[in-house]
Design a protein around this motif. Sequence first.
Motif, PDB file in Angstrom:
ATOM      1  N   VAL A  53      -6.222  -0.040   1.176  1.00 19.76           N
ATOM      2  CA  VAL A  53      -6.403  -1.487   1.040  1.00 19.76           C
ATOM      3  C   VAL A  53      -7.507  -1.843   0.057  1.00 19.76           C
ATOM      4  N   ASP A  54      -8.436  -0.933  -0.169  1.00 18.53           N
ATOM      5  CA  ASP A  54      -9.514  -1.222  -1.127  1.00 18.53           C
ATOM      6  C   ASP A  54      -8.989  -1.278  -2.553  1.00 18.53           C
TER       7      ASP A  54
ATOM      8  N   SER B  71      -7.054   2.583   5.467  1.00 22.87           N
ATOM      9  CA  SER B  71      -8.465   2.257   5.310  1.00 22.87           C
ATOM     10  C   SER B  71      -8.934   2.464   3.875  1.00 22.87           C
TER      11      SER B  71
ATOM     12  N   PHE C 206      -8.837  -4.054   8.057  1.00 20.21           N
ATOM     13  CA  PHE C 206      -9.068  -5.387   7.499  1.00 20.21           C
ATOM     14  C   PHE C 206     -10.560  -5.732   7.542  1.00 20.21           C
ATOM     15  N   ASP C 207     -11.315  -5.099   6.645  1.00 24.37           N
ATOM     16  CA  ASP C 207     -12.759  -5.356   6.576  1.00 24.37           C
ATOM     17  C   ASP C 207     -13.183  -5.828   5.189  1.00 24.37           C
ATOM     18  N   GLN C 208     -12.201  -6.347   4.409  1.00 22.97           N
ATOM     19  CA  GLN C 208     -12.523  -6.776   3.044  1.00 22.97           C
ATOM     20  C   GLN C 208     -13.036  -8.216   2.987  1.00 22.97           C
ATOM     21  N   ASP C 209     -12.647  -9.031   3.952  1.00 21.59           N
ATOM     22  CA  ASP C 209     -13.003 -10.459   3.919  1.00 21.59           C
ATOM     23  C   ASP C 209     -13.607 -10.844   5.272  1.00 21.59           C
TER      24      ASP C 209
ATOM     25  N   LEU D  44      -3.809  -9.972   1.112  1.00 23.96           N
ATOM     26  CA  LEU D  44      -4.216  -9.041   2.159  1.00 23.96           C
ATOM     27  C   LEU D  44      -4.868  -9.786   3.321  1.00 23.96           C
ATOM     28  N   THR D  45      -5.630 -10.823   3.002  1.00 22.19           N
ATOM     29  CA  THR D  45      -6.241 -11.637   4.057  1.00 22.19           C
ATOM     30  C   THR D  45      -5.184 -12.384   4.851  1.00 22.19           C
TER      31      THR D  45
ATOM     32  N   GLN E 195      -6.240  -9.405  -3.047  1.00 22.07           N
ATOM     33  CA  GLN E 195      -6.989  -9.400  -1.795  1.00 22.07           C
ATOM     34  C   GLN E 195      -6.727 -10.664  -0.968  1.00 22.07           C
TER      35      GLN E 195
ATOM     36  N   THR F 248       0.794  -1.228   0.000  1.00 21.97           N
ATOM     37  CA  THR F 248       0.000   0.000   0.000  1.00 21.97           C
ATOM     38  C   THR F 248       0.829   1.282   0.000  1.00 21.97           C
TER      39      THR F 248
END
Length: 502
Positions: free
Chosen positions: A195-196, A192, A263-266, A204-205, A201, A183
């Motif tokens: 990461v999008d 925040s 970390f709210d993507q997965d 990232l997890t 991804q 990033t």
Amino acid sequence: MSWLLALPILIPFGTAIVAFFLRRTRWGRWVSIAGSALLLGMATLLMREVLGQGIIAAQMGGWQAPFGITLVADYLSAVMVLITAITALAVSTYAAAEISERQAYLGYHALFQVLIAGVCGAFLTGDLFNLYVWFEVMLIASFGLLVLGGRKSQIDAGIRYVSMNLVSTIFFLSGIGLLYGMTGTLNMADLSVAVDAVENQALLTVIAMMFMVAFGVKAALFPLFFWLPASYHTPSFSVSAVFAGLLTKVGVYALMRGFTLIFDQDVAYTHTVLMWVAGLTMLTGVLGAAAQSDFRKILSFHIISQIGYMILGLAIYTPLAIAGAVFYLVHHIIVKANLFLISGVARRIAGSTELSRIGGLYKTAPLLAFLFLIPAFSLAGFPPLSGFWAKFILIKAALEAELWFIAFLALLVGLLTIYSMTKIWGQAFWEPHPEGIDPTLKSLSPFTRTMLILPIAGLALMTVFIGLNPEPFVQFAETAAAQLLDPSGYVQTVLGVTEAVQ
């Protein structure tokens, strides 16, 4: 706002310096108390500012985010700094009567204040690298406090404590390096957004799981908790109390901040893992407590089980559940620190923390018995104390999410907590002393008695007050949860919007 955000960190550091130079005198303990009182005043001003303006941020040294050092306070940060200051004042007052001249000479009061500075820094920092720095400040100070006195049990505990935390550090730094490589930033508000835009991804997890392990060690989550019950019963009771109240909560705070802001993507994967971890943490912690027969060891295992409740709120990931986790976080700091302080008084007048070797405290020290019942009942979730509302909100959130098994598990852990508290009450307070001794507070000098009981009574009153007036605290927790679940206000404030966002 820079001074308002920096002073909760600078005040404990300044107090530590003065206390260190006065360590040969009796003035060191009074400096520690005065510094903690000053910190409480500053934390109150910070809370008032946040309540009035919303989220506030400052860039240290004039370097704008995301390049400079950012300090930021939202509802969660502000309340954690405030409860840290309250705990610091209570423990420093207690320590004035407990800590010996030799321990003071070895630097207890200075190390204690450095630890408080590290905790406040972790709650106020706005970037991941400085979060790592504050973790290391905490680690150095806490290790010094843990081994202060040099007993074999303390050294053994210190080695386990540091070894496990070094593992956490490796995961944390590795995650920081990988995240920066993906990033180009470590500012949490900037992350925040950044990461999008990451293409990989899945990687990232994986990085998120590295942070989960790193913060999980700090929070004493299953299966990474074994260092806690091996160490928290070895130092002085003042050290045990501040450890129990604050150290693991910094890990919980980091998890809550990281897995809502960054970390709210997965969520389907990461928070399912958190759900299993929370359930196993609750269960193993309370079973460990049920198997113990030492006052402090029981309380140490209960830290683990109660951490599970907080992570459960994060795992459910609904507004009500996050609010419950915030409420539980604040409630538990007060209650757990108080119980460790009470165990220290019991040890002082009854001669031991081993339940089979003490007794009769209900008859000979009724005030101590009464003060024990308040946090013990609150920990177990008895109404109308603060612990009841904390558990009620979390269980209600689990039921609304149709997580029937986890709601049942939370209730079961609550029942087993009652069993452990009943065991302490029965053996330490209700049954007569096995050696026919009548332990009484009158055996202590008036100064010692006052300095030990005053903070215990103050924390107990806070527990009762929150329990009898839960509505404003629940509303506060709901606002904190809304800020966590919708970080747009946090991001805009840190990255340069001129007015703070409510």
